[in-house]
Design an enzyme around this catalytic site. Structure first.
Site: not given
Ligand SMILES: NC(=O)c1ccc[n+]([C@@H]2O[C@H](COP(=O)([O-])OP(=O)(O)OC[C@H]3O[C@@H](n4cnc5c(N)ncnc54)[C@H](O)[C@@H]3O)[C@@H](O)[C@H]2O)c1
Length: 311
Positions: A139, A35, A13
């Site tokens: 989670y 990353l 996202i």
């Molecule tokens: N994709 C979905 O369908 C969905 C649904 C509900 C909620 N969300 C929430 O939306 C947000 C984005 O989701 P996404 O699908 O892009 O996830 P994603 O895993 O693709 O992206 C998350 C990013 O956070 C980074 N990250 C993780 N821990 C970290 C840390 N300690 N410090 C710095 N960076 C860190 C990761 O490297 C990754 O690039 C998240 O909070 C997720 O919980 C996503």
């Protein structure tokens, strides 16, 4: 220039929003990601990138003179979170509090942050309104706890925030590298290779899928529309499809006759989710990308990753 800081900018996202902002022009984008799950190559050119952990106080100086913070960084694979509740709390709760603290110190105008439809895991009400929270998994509990911290920062420090509860977001750059990738990526990759994709359980679980461009419409609105401040919004399509229906749609788009194999059900997954999106719609937002059209963007992305030799 509007200065926007995105945590999790190398993720699905975050990288899509960065892309949208840079193409819109008028925005300076600063991105943070450690990353852990994200991919450096998918951070769009033009983003000022910092390889940092959101739990680290060294992020504070980056929040000076920032207008809007989008906080996406998280540990977000439900089954991984079940295996490691301590790290889940550390990244998702402590990390979020550190981002809120950095935002307070930096005097940012507003923090727009990711909660999740997982907050409704135990709810029997479909479609689910924002009020029906029943988190169960670690989670979901971590997202629930972060929500209270954001409310505390609003109460005690007047930090403005908007909480977004995404349902199943899909589209280009969706992570396909996980041990159990999201269904779209998993099905598309296997079918393009002429292999049998796995369906866990009967395939009758239903999910509300929303395209990443649609949620980006709301992200953009959050920056210009004060009515979103202090609010919590479901972002879904308001329509649910079964996993079997998704399979058939992808197979038909790819002209594949390959049948799936069935594996035992994954633990901890709700039977269905479906967003009540009336609240976001009342502010004029509406999802505009239908599933068939949206699926094609996921297919095009996977094909281009394959052509580059990444898959
Ligand atoms: N994709 C979905 O369908 C969905 C649904 C509900 C909620 N969300 C929430 O939306 C947000 C984005 O989701 P996404 O699908 O892009 O996830 P994603 O895993 O693709 O992206 C998350 C990013 O956070 C980074 N990250 C993780 N821990 C970290 C840390 N300690 N410090 C710095 N960076 C860190 C990761 O490297 C990754 O690039 C998240 O909070 C997720 O919980 C996503």
């Amino acid at each position: 220039m509007t200065r926007v800081l995105i945590t999790g900018v190398a993720g699905f996202i975050g990288s899509n929003l960065a892309d949208r902002l840079i193409r819109a022009s008028g925005y300076k984008v600063i991105g943070i990601d450690n990353l852990a799950y994200g991919v450096r190559e998918q951070i769009p050119a033009g983003v000022e990138f910092h390889d940092l952990d959101i739990r680290d106080p060294s992020i504070y100086p980056l929040f000076k003179a920032i207008d809007y913070v989008f906080h996406f960084a998280a540990k977000n694979c439900i089954s991984d979170c079940q295996l490691d509740p301590v790290e889940t709390a550390d990244v998702n709760v402590r990390g979020t509090v550190n981002v809120l603290e950095a935002s307070r110190r930096g005097n940012v105008k507003k923090v727009i942050y990711a909660e999740s439809s997982a907050l409704y895991e135990g709810s029997a009400k479909l479609p689910t309104p924002e009020t029906d929270m029943k988190p169960e998994s670690f989670y979901a509990i971590s997202k629930f706890s972060s929500m209270y911290f954001a409310e505390g920062y609003a109460r005690f420090f007047n930090l403005k925030a908007t909480a977004l509860r995404y349902f199943c977001v899909y589209g280009p750059r969706q992570d396909y590298r996980r041990s159990i990738p999201p269904v779209f990526s998993a099905f598309i990759i296997k079918l393009l290779r002429n292999e049998q994709p796995a369906i866990y359980g009967t395939g009758e679980k239903r999910r509300d899928f929303v395209h990443v461009d649609d949620i980006n419409d709301f992200h953009m609105q959050c920056m210009r529309d004060d009515r979103t401040t202090g609010g919590v919004f479901n972002l879904g399509s308001g329509i649910s499809y079964s996993i079997n229906e998704i399979y058939s749609m992808i197979a038909s788009l790819l002209g594949s006759k390959v049948t799936p194999i069935h594996k035992p059900d994954l633990p901890g997954e709700a039977l269905a989710n479906l967003a009540d999106i009336a609240r976001a719609k009342s502010l004029g937002w509406s999802p505009r990308i239908g599933l068939r059209e949206g699926l094609q963007t996921s297919i095009d992305f996977i094909k281009s990753e394959m052509a580059r030799g990444r898959i």
